[in-house]
Design a protein around this motif. Sequence first.
Motif, short mmCIF file in Angstrom:
data_model
loop_
_atom_site.label_atom_id
_atom_site.label_comp_id
_atom_site.label_asym_id
_atom_site.label_seq_id
_atom_site.Cartn_x
_atom_site.Cartn_y
_atom_site.Cartn_z
N TRP A 24 -25.39 10.05 17.43
CA TRP A 24 -24.78 9.53 16.22
C TRP A 24 -25.41 10.11 14.95
O TRP A 24 -26.32 10.93 14.99
CB TRP A 24 -24.82 8.01 16.22
N HIS A 25 -24.93 9.66 13.82
CA HIS A 25 -25.25 10.20 12.50
C HIS A 25 -26.75 10.31 12.25
O HIS A 25 -27.50 9.39 12.57
CB HIS A 25 -24.63 9.33 11.40
N LEU A 26 -27.15 11.44 11.71
CA LEU A 26 -28.51 11.69 11.24
C LEU A 26 -29.57 11.72 12.35
O LEU A 26 -30.77 11.79 12.05
CB LEU A 26 -28.92 10.68 10.15
N ALA A 27 -29.16 11.65 13.60
CA ALA A 27 -30.13 11.77 14.69
C ALA A 27 -30.63 13.22 14.77
O ALA A 27 -29.91 14.15 14.40
CB ALA A 27 -29.50 11.36 16.01
N GLN A 28 -31.87 13.38 15.25
CA GLN A 28 -32.41 14.73 15.46
C GLN A 28 -32.87 14.85 16.90
O GLN A 28 -33.67 14.05 17.39
CB GLN A 28 -33.57 15.02 14.51
N VAL A 29 -32.37 15.88 17.58
CA VAL A 29 -32.72 16.17 18.97
C VAL A 29 -33.30 17.58 18.98
O VAL A 29 -32.59 18.55 18.71
CB VAL A 29 -31.49 16.06 19.90
N ARG A 30 -34.59 17.69 19.29
CA ARG A 30 -35.31 18.95 19.14
C ARG A 30 -35.15 19.91 20.31
O ARG A 30 -34.54 19.58 21.34
CB ARG A 30 -36.80 18.64 18.94
N GLU A 31 -35.79 21.06 20.18
CA GLU A 31 -35.74 22.12 21.18
C GLU A 31 -36.29 21.63 22.51
O GLU A 31 -37.27 20.92 22.57
CB GLU A 31 -36.58 23.33 20.70
N GLY A 32 -35.65 22.07 23.58
CA GLY A 32 -36.15 21.78 24.92
C GLY A 32 -35.89 20.38 25.42
O GLY A 32 -36.27 20.04 26.55
N VAL A 33 -35.24 19.54 24.62
CA VAL A 33 -34.92 18.19 25.08
C VAL A 33 -33.91 18.28 26.22
O VAL A 33 -32.98 19.09 26.19
CB VAL A 33 -34.35 17.33 23.93
N ARG A 34 -34.09 17.44 27.23
CA ARG A 34 -33.13 17.32 28.32
C ARG A 34 -32.64 15.89 28.32
O ARG A 34 -33.37 14.97 28.68
CB ARG A 34 -33.76 17.67 29.67
N LEU A 35 -31.40 15.69 27.86
CA LEU A 35 -30.79 14.37 27.76
C LEU A 35 -29.78 14.24 28.88
O LEU A 35 -28.86 15.05 28.99
CB LEU A 35 -30.11 14.24 26.39
N GLY A 36 -29.94 13.21 29.73
CA GLY A 36 -29.07 13.04 30.89
C GLY A 36 -27.66 12.62 30.54
O GLY A 36 -27.29 12.47 29.37
N GLU A 37 -26.87 12.40 31.56
CA GLU A 37 -25.47 12.01 31.39
C GLU A 37 -25.35 10.61 30.79
O GLU A 37 -26.17 9.73 31.06
CB GLU A 37 -24.75 12.00 32.74
N SER A 38 -24.30 10.43 30.01
CA SER A 38 -23.90 9.12 29.48
C SER A 38 -25.01 8.40 28.73
O SER A 38 -25.20 7.20 28.89
CB SER A 38 -23.35 8.24 30.61
N CYS A 39 -25.74 9.13 27.90
CA CYS A 39 -26.77 8.53 27.05
C CYS A 39 -26.21 8.28 25.65
O CYS A 39 -25.25 8.93 25.24
CB CYS A 39 -27.98 9.45 26.95
N VAL A 40 -26.84 7.36 24.94
CA VAL A 40 -26.48 7.09 23.55
C VAL A 40 -27.73 7.24 22.70
O VAL A 40 -28.76 6.61 22.97
CB VAL A 40 -25.90 5.67 23.38
N VAL A 41 -27.64 8.09 21.68
CA VAL A 41 -28.73 8.28 20.72
C VAL A 41 -28.22 7.77 19.38
O VAL A 41 -27.26 8.31 18.82
CB VAL A 41 -29.14 9.76 20.63
N GLY A 42 -28.84 6.73 18.86
CA GLY A 42 -28.35 6.04 17.67
C GLY A 42 -28.65 6.77 16.37
O GLY A 42 -29.37 7.76 16.33
#
Length: 198
Positions: A24-42
């Motif tokens: 979602w808005h203004l979130a930051q996800v950096r290099e090398g992050v591994r985010l699995g299926e069906s996740c929510v980042v606020g």
Amino acid sequence: MTIRIAPSADVSDDASIGEGSQIWHLAQVREGVRLGESCVVGRGAYIGTGVQVGRHCKIQNYALVYEPATLADGVFIGPAAVLTNDTYPRAINPDGSLKSADDWHAVGVTIEKGASIGARAVCVAPVTVGAWATVAAGAVVTRDVPPHAIVVGVPARQVGWVGYAGQPLERQGDHWVCPVNGTRFEEHENSIREVVAP
């Protein structure tokens, strides 16, 4: 399934985002992050370089997950919660020079399957929060939390046990019972385990 990333989010091209995830808005996800299926980042959440996040996780608004944290499947990180990575933080070295990335060693927080970290809680690395445990809102975790434990306060201390449904278990004789679905547990070593009918 599709991936949804808000236009104002800052997601590295080097991050791996699982199918069905939403950032979602203004979130930051950096290099090398591994985010699995069906996740929510606020909104406004931060996920640091190389952080590993399992499937079906929720990282709520303005949560800060610093590297090298590891989150297993089904983890909940509440609003404005912080997973730290520096046991002895300083901005400068003893000689007064500004610390650089080479002047300290990042240590991580590990959150095991199904565990929940409440709003504004802080987990001070290095610690592990066991599977299905609950860290209360505003708690400060400075030592490992056993699986299924409920911890509260500053510093966090255990006040009970919690089941898979997230509600505190009730003592009934030699067992702990979930008020939601009746699942029974027995104390075992430093935690509890489900009682399986014969």
